[in-house]
Design an enzyme around this catalytic site. Structure first.
Site, PDB file in Angstrom:
ATOM      1  N   SER A  72      -3.856   1.594  -4.902  1.00 31.41           N
ATOM      2  CA  SER A  72      -5.192   2.182  -4.720  1.00 31.41           C
ATOM      3  C   SER A  72      -6.019   2.043  -6.001  1.00 31.41           C
ATOM      4  CB  SER A  72      -5.111   3.635  -4.262  1.00 31.41           C
ATOM      5  OG  SER A  72      -4.321   4.380  -5.137  1.00 31.41           O
ATOM      6  N   ALA A  73      -5.378   2.222  -7.150  1.00 28.37           N
ATOM      7  CA  ALA A  73      -6.114   2.044  -8.411  1.00 28.37           C
ATOM      8  C   ALA A  73      -6.543   0.588  -8.561  1.00 28.37           C
ATOM      9  CB  ALA A  73      -5.241   2.443  -9.594  1.00 28.37           C
ATOM     10  N   ALA A  74      -5.657  -0.344  -8.221  1.00 25.42           N
ATOM     11  CA  ALA A  74      -5.982  -1.764  -8.402  1.00 25.42           C
ATOM     12  C   ALA A  74      -7.167  -2.170  -7.520  1.00 25.42           C
ATOM     13  CB  ALA A  74      -4.757  -2.628  -8.095  1.00 25.42           C
TER      14      ALA A  74
ATOM     15  N   VAL B 106       0.842  -1.211   0.000  1.00 24.84           N
ATOM     16  CA  VAL B 106       0.000   0.000   0.000  1.00 24.84           C
ATOM     17  C   VAL B 106       0.877   1.262   0.000  1.00 24.84           C
ATOM     18  CG1 VAL B 106      -1.717   1.290   1.376  1.00 24.84           C
ATOM     19  CG2 VAL B 106      -1.829  -1.207   1.244  1.00 24.84           C
TER      20      VAL B 106
ATOM     21  N   GLY C 279       3.600   3.389  -4.705  1.00 25.14           N
ATOM     22  CA  GLY C 279       3.851   3.814  -6.082  1.00 25.14           C
ATOM     23  C   GLY C 279       3.564   2.744  -7.117  1.00 25.14           C
ATOM     24  N   LEU C 280       3.042   1.589  -6.653  1.00 25.74           N
ATOM     25  CA  LEU C 280       2.745   0.508  -7.611  1.00 25.74           C
ATOM     26  C   LEU C 280       1.269   0.487  -8.010  1.00 25.74           C
ATOM     27  CD1 LEU C 280       4.907  -2.460  -6.250  1.00 25.74           C
ATOM     28  CD2 LEU C 280       5.474  -0.792  -8.001  1.00 25.74           C
TER      29      LEU C 280
ATOM     30  N   ASP D 195      -3.302   5.528 -13.544  1.00 22.98           N
ATOM     31  CA  ASP D 195      -3.265   4.294 -12.755  1.00 22.98           C
ATOM     32  C   ASP D 195      -4.531   3.456 -12.965  1.00 22.98           C
ATOM     33  OD1 ASP D 195      -1.097   5.719 -11.825  1.00 22.98           O
ATOM     34  OD2 ASP D 195      -1.402   5.186  -9.732  1.00 22.98           O
TER      35      ASP D 195
HETATM   36  C1  MEV Z   1       1.111   8.424  -8.937  1.00 19.94           C
HETATM   37  O1  MEV Z   1       1.130   7.007  -9.139  1.00 19.94           O
HETATM   38  C2  MEV Z   1       1.431   9.116 -10.222  1.00 19.94           C
HETATM   39  C3  MEV Z   1       1.337  10.638 -10.186  1.00 19.94           C
HETATM   40  O2  MEV Z   1       1.652  11.091 -11.516  1.00 19.94           O
HETATM   41  C4  MEV Z   1      -0.017  11.123  -9.801  1.00 19.94           C
HETATM   42  C5  MEV Z   1      -1.104  10.826 -10.845  1.00 19.94           C
HETATM   43  O3  MEV Z   1      -0.801  10.564 -11.995  1.00 19.94           O
HETATM   44  O4  MEV Z   1      -2.268  10.912 -10.447  1.00 19.94           O
HETATM   45  C6  MEV Z   1       2.365  11.249  -9.248  1.00 19.94           C
END
Ligand code: MEV
Length: 305
Positions: A95-97, A88, A91-92, A138
């Site tokens: 939350s979108a998944a 969680v 950066g992977l 995402d």
């Molecule tokens: C986050 O995974 C990616 C960002 O570019 C934010 C977004 O695209 O919403 C930092």
């Protein structure tokens, strides 16, 4: 009970710049979040974060998704169980998944008739509710899978080399990092805007390189992208340590993926050196995951009763 899963993603190019309409190239990876849903007397959400009812603090994405889907279906009580291979806030695209998987699971359970485009759009609306200024990247990639160029929503060829992810285990808030970049951009527009548009231009140049499978040149540009991410203040010593550990052990490229600050970096590996890169990342204090690009986005895993 219905179970759906959706993949996480890594950015080859374009995080942060994509928030300002620049292009990004994002790649779904074979690390998935699984959501199981069944009708119940109560509203129950279970995950590693705890067992709650509708709860916008602990389970904001799932709670907003249930409310949004309630506009299409008569959702009284449901029990939702979330299991994830995606750390969680790293950066992977966890939350979108989870958002995309829950929408698809409810879509099946209540026969709402949403198309994949609808799911990606609804997922993006939910990310914006929770995160503020979120790009559609995402949620689109998690829904569609593959390699996607945003905002064009264009599917590119798959990336056919091992992908090594290094997790710093330092929590980072996407909302906060996006807002820091926004402030920097409004304080120094003549300096920051060209950086963001150069990041965007890399995706345009890389589109053809992806079609040719020229990972060496893609890697060169990813390393330049890393330098520009540092320039806009989303790097950290933990991320840099893992990026250089990966590069020094022979990675084609290594850069931040996602919002930065903490979270994960991504390296492209050659066929024979993914293990060595993973070991170097671990020796440098990170957690390494070797994965690969996947064509499959959100999918139905099972349907009982
Ligand atoms: C986050 O995974 C990616 C960002 O570019 C934010 C977004 O695209 O919403 C930092």
């Amino acid at each position: 009970m219905i179970t759906c899963s959706a993949p996480g993603k890594v950015y080859l190019f374009g995080e942060h710049a994509v928030v300002y309409g620049e292009s990004a190239i994002c790649c779904a990876v074979e690390l998935r979040t699984k959501v199981s849903v069944e009708k119940s007397d109560d509203m129950i959400i279970e995950s590693v974060l705890g067992r709650t009812g509708l709860d916008h603090e602990i389970h904001p994405y799932v709670s907003h998704a249930i409310e949004k889907m309630s506009q299409l279906a008569d959702i009284q009580g449901i029990r939702i169980v979330i299991e994830s291979e995606l750390p969680v806030g790293s950066g992977l695209g966890s939350s979108a998944a989870v958002t995309v998987a829950i929408i698809q699971a409810l879509n099946h359970l209540y026969k709402c008739g949403l198309s994949l485009e609808d799911i990606a759009k609804t997922g993006h609306e939910i990310e914006r509710m929770v995160q503020g200024n979120a790009s559609p990247t995402d949620t689109y990639v998690s829904t569609m899978g593959g390699v996607v160029m945003i905002p064009q929503r264009k599917k590119l060829d798959l990336i056919n080399c091992p992908i090594v992810v290094g997790n710093t285990h330092k929590f980072s808030s996407t909302k906060e990092l996006v807002s820091n970049v926004s402030k920097l951009r409004s304080d120094f527009p003549s300096i920051i805007e060209p950086i963001l548009s150069n990041i965007g231009r890399m995706s345009i140049v890389a589109e053809e390189l992806v079609a040719k499978g020229d990972y060496e040149t893609i890697g060169q540009l990813m390393n330049v992208n890393q330098g520009l991410l540092d320039a806009i203040g989303v790097g950290s010593s933990e991320l840099s340590t893992l990026v250089y550990a990966a590069r020094n052990s022979g990675a084609i490229s290594a850069k931040i993926t996602g919002a930065g600050g903490g979270g994960c970096m991504v390296a492209l590996a050659r066929e024979n050196n993914a293990e060595g890169i993973a070991k170097a990342i671990e020796n440098a204090g990170g957690e390494a995951i070797i994965t690969k690009n996947t064509e499959e986005g959100v999918r139905l895993e099972s349907f009982h009763g």
